[in-house]
Write an enzyme that holds these catalytic residues in place. Sequence first.
Site, mmCIF file in Angstrom:
data_model
loop_
_atom_site.group_PDB
_atom_site.id
_atom_site.type_symbol
_atom_site.label_atom_id
_atom_site.label_comp_id
_atom_site.label_asym_id
_atom_site.label_seq_id
_atom_site.Cartn_x
_atom_site.Cartn_y
_atom_site.Cartn_z
ATOM 1 N N TYR A 18 13.305 -32.814 -11.000
ATOM 2 C CA TYR A 18 12.369 -31.955 -11.735
ATOM 3 C C TYR A 18 12.917 -30.549 -11.981
ATOM 4 O O TYR A 18 12.306 -29.774 -12.709
ATOM 5 C CB TYR A 18 11.057 -31.801 -10.942
ATOM 6 N N HIS A 23 8.040 -27.560 -16.561
ATOM 7 C CA HIS A 23 7.020 -27.327 -15.534
ATOM 8 C C HIS A 23 7.570 -26.522 -14.355
ATOM 9 O O HIS A 23 6.803 -25.998 -13.559
ATOM 10 C CB HIS A 23 6.505 -28.684 -15.038
ATOM 11 N N TYR A 70 3.907 -31.401 -4.720
ATOM 12 C CA TYR A 70 3.885 -31.536 -6.175
ATOM 13 C C TYR A 70 2.932 -30.505 -6.765
ATOM 14 O O TYR A 70 2.053 -29.975 -6.089
ATOM 15 C CB TYR A 70 3.511 -32.965 -6.575
ATOM 16 N N ASN A 72 0.300 -30.375 -8.604
ATOM 17 C CA ASN A 72 -1.163 -30.434 -8.501
ATOM 18 C C ASN A 72 -1.671 -30.272 -7.064
ATOM 19 O O ASN A 72 -2.868 -30.305 -6.833
ATOM 20 C CB ASN A 72 -1.709 -31.709 -9.150
ATOM 21 N N ASP A 97 4.604 -22.060 -15.857
ATOM 22 C CA ASP A 97 4.783 -22.439 -17.262
ATOM 23 C C ASP A 97 3.444 -22.330 -17.984
ATOM 24 O O ASP A 97 2.394 -22.543 -17.379
ATOM 25 C CB ASP A 97 5.328 -23.870 -17.366
ATOM 26 N N ASN A 118 -2.858 -27.765 -13.731
ATOM 27 C CA ASN A 118 -3.286 -28.337 -12.452
ATOM 28 C C ASN A 118 -2.820 -27.542 -11.244
ATOM 29 O O ASN A 118 -3.498 -27.494 -10.223
ATOM 30 C CB ASN A 118 -2.834 -29.790 -12.338
#
Length: 195
Positions: A18, A23, A70, A72, A97, A118
């Site tokens: 990631y 993000h 993560y 969220n 972001d 989120n």
Amino acid sequence: MNSNTWLVVGLGNPGPGYSRNRHNIGQMVLDDLASRVGGNFKTHKSRAQILEGRLGIGGPRVILAKPLTYMNLSGGPVSALSKFFDIPAGNVVAVHDEIDIPFNTIKLKAGGGEGGHNGLRDMSRALGTKDYLRVRVGVGRPPGRMDTADYVLKDFPSVEAKELPFLIGDAADAVELLLTEGLTAAQQKFHSTGS
């Protein structure tokens, strides 16, 4: 409460898969800030990597944090760090972001809604307030009918990737100005220049 210390949180997802996603721009900005503070991130019991130091000589004391959860689930580590270091929500800065502003644009604000983000939603829930600061780093809207989640979980395309170091540096400058001169000064600089 420790009002002389700032908790600056770079939102993103953990792991190398990631790391270059849209993000994860918040965590990219934190890496730039870490180079200014000096030192390395260390894992903290709050489920975050943190770096404690000062921004500039005689500058404000900062705790830079990258949650290891993560996106969220960002709220848990942020709330735990806020409690551990006794930092009020007004001294928490989320760097994240933002699809609602164009790529290569930075906007700052205090409080307000989460705009469907989120990570911010979970932070607001865990902190029990929306009254924290945000440094919003523009990544633009998805093209056509592309799903927003798919869009933010993609790496920046090559054209944007060339501009990315400048955007990251500007966002780090925005955080530094926010902490040293306040929200209004940072907004005047970054909102008026379109950067």
